[in-house]
Design a protein around this motif. Structure first.
Motif, PDB file in Angstrom:
ATOM      1  N   ASP A  44     -11.520 -22.641  13.424  1.00 24.80           N
ATOM      2  CA  ASP A  44     -10.947 -22.942  14.744  1.00 24.80           C
ATOM      3  C   ASP A  44     -11.428 -24.309  15.231  1.00 24.80           C
ATOM      4  O   ASP A  44     -12.216 -24.425  16.188  1.00 24.80           O
ATOM      5  CB  ASP A  44     -11.289 -21.856  15.767  1.00 24.80           C
ATOM      6  N   ASP A  46     -12.189 -27.381  17.055  1.00 24.70           N
ATOM      7  CA  ASP A  46     -12.098 -27.518  18.512  1.00 24.70           C
ATOM      8  C   ASP A  46     -11.715 -28.937  18.926  1.00 24.70           C
ATOM      9  O   ASP A  46     -11.710 -29.867  18.123  1.00 24.70           O
ATOM     10  CB  ASP A  46     -13.409 -27.100  19.174  1.00 24.70           C
ATOM     11  N   ASN A  74      -6.628 -22.740  19.755  1.00 25.05           N
ATOM     12  CA  ASN A  74      -7.524 -23.903  19.841  1.00 25.05           C
ATOM     13  C   ASN A  74      -6.721 -25.194  19.717  1.00 25.05           C
ATOM     14  O   ASN A  74      -5.722 -25.272  18.985  1.00 25.05           O
ATOM     15  CB  ASN A  74      -8.594 -23.829  18.762  1.00 25.05           C
ATOM     16  N   ILE A 303     -11.618 -20.406  26.772  1.00 22.41           N
ATOM     17  CA  ILE A 303     -11.286 -21.275  25.649  1.00 22.41           C
ATOM     18  C   ILE A 303     -12.429 -22.246  25.377  1.00 22.41           C
ATOM     19  O   ILE A 303     -12.813 -22.483  24.231  1.00 22.41           O
ATOM     20  CB  ILE A 303      -9.978 -22.048  25.919  1.00 22.41           C
ATOM     21  N   GLU A 307     -14.411 -22.232  21.824  1.00 23.98           N
ATOM     22  CA  GLU A 307     -14.490 -23.448  21.016  1.00 23.98           C
ATOM     23  C   GLU A 307     -15.934 -23.850  20.751  1.00 23.98           C
ATOM     24  O   GLU A 307     -16.230 -24.502  19.747  1.00 23.98           O
ATOM     25  CB  GLU A 307     -13.733 -24.591  21.703  1.00 23.98           C
TER      26      GLU A 307
END
Length: 383
Positions: A44, A46, A74, A303, A307
């Protein structure tokens, strides 16, 4: 035209260049040379990592972990591809062991080094990224439920740290009744620092950089007064810049960041506390008597924390509850604070500047004759 477009999509994709590999993206970004192909392992990917790779002018990015796992949408991959940097996912980890400068070739879905196939790759263009992000939106509600449960669980376990007396350390930097600016290298830190530059210059708040946030302050032309964190993402040069150093330690006293500072010959303070380093910085400012704490680039939503690799934000909730209304976001400061223009002072300055110009013009014979004729003509015209 359709046949041509279809043929263009089927053209082989070929990319070549030197590589630099590291499992830790923030370490890799500092080592990259413009034109390098970055190889990393970052589930993921970021937004902050994407910004660092873009700033390093990576030729392409190969991720040995899923750039979008599907847990949440993401934003890192979308930033990369929109910046024109090819992003490729691969399941092979052999490429992580390539030495710096080794040249690789990406040909269609194959990753080659010295004519040897290291593995296959998947090219993620903007359409592919947006499709995966749309799919991950379906998981947001379930992820939010897990996030809230995790936050409440850890809040119950950690509340006694935040409700009791916190560690007291003696600092050379005075914060009593002063404004304190806490800078974290979050997604919008550059814009936030630009927006409040006049506030920093006029009010001279105490400047605290949280790990890489200290480098962010230096990049913006400021000098941090304190650096707080694990010390794993701030440059040696900034660490040696004269700021007071506070290593964020675990509640049991372990402090992984201490070894690096000792190697550099630097003596820091230790601050044991659960939670994030930005929580430590804010609590430290609060306990030292700060009048106002302004936050730049800090993490404040699900979020942001996902992240950052955290499944909850218990310490952040508890920190903000303890600090109360002392804490404000930099975006609010930029809207409320601004230099007002004093027009009377501006006219005085302009008039003072005209005086020597008029004297010089009058002392020049040609100019004096011209002005004399101009005055006579105006008198004739008036009469």
């Amino acid at each position: 035209m359709k046949r041509f477009a279809y043929a263009r999509r089927q053209m082989p994709r070929v990319l070549q260049g030197p590589v630099r590999a590291d499992r830790r993206t923030k370490v890799l970004a500092k080592r990259l040379e413009p034109g390098d192909i970055a190889i990393l392992h970052h589930v993921d990917l970021d937004e902050v990592a994407a910004d660092a790779l873009i700033a390093a002018r990576a030729r392409a990015v190969i991720n040995t972990a899923p750039s979008i796992s599907g847990r949440y949408p993401n934003l890192g991959p979308l930033k990369l591809v929109r910046a024109g940097i090819p992003l490729l996912d691969t399941t092979s980890t052999d490429c992580l062991h390539l030495h710096d400068g080794a040249r690789i070739t990406l040909q269609d879905n194959r990753l080659l080094h010295e004519q040897r196939v290291l593995g296959t790759v998947t090219w993620l263009d903007e359409d592919a990224v947006l499709t995966q992000m749309a799919r991950s939106m379906k998981n947001v509600r379930a992820e939010l439920e897990l996030f809230v449960d995790n936050t409440l669980t850890y809040a119950g376990q950690e509340k006694h740290f935040f409700l009791s007396d916190l560690p007291n350390i003696s600092l050379a930097t005075a914060m009593q009744d002063r404004h304190v600016l806490v800078v974290v290298r979050g997604p919008t830190y550059r814009d936030d620092l630009r927006a409040i530059a006049s506030y920093i210059q006029d009010l001279r708040p105490v400047l605290i950089g949280v790990d890489g946030g200290a480098d962010a302050l230096v990049e913006a032309g400021f000098r941090p007064d304190l650096i707080v964190g694990d010390m794993d993402s701030v440059s040696d040069q900034t660490l040696r810049g004269g700021a007071e150093l506070i290593v964020h330690a675990y509640p049991d006293g372990r402090a992984p960041g201490l070894a690096r500072l000792e190697e550099l010959g630097l003596t820091p303070h230790l601050y044991p506390l659960p939670g994030t380093s930005e929580d430590v910085a804010m609590l430290l400012a609060h306990e030292q008597g700060a009048e106002l704490i302004v936050a730049v680039g800090t993490h404040s939503n699900m979020i942001d924390f996902l992240e950052k690799g955290r499944r909850g934000m218990a310490s952040t909730v508890l920190t903000r509850m303890r600090i109360g209304n002392k804490l404000v976001d930099a975006k609010g400061v930029s809207l409320l604070y601004g230099r007002s223009v004093d027009w009377r002072a501006a006219l005085v300055v302009a008039g003072a500047a005209l005086v020597p110009i008029m004297v010089l013009l009058w002392l020049n014979p040609a100019t004096r004759n011209f002005l004399h004729q101009l005055v006579l003509n105006l008198k004739l015209l008036w009469s």
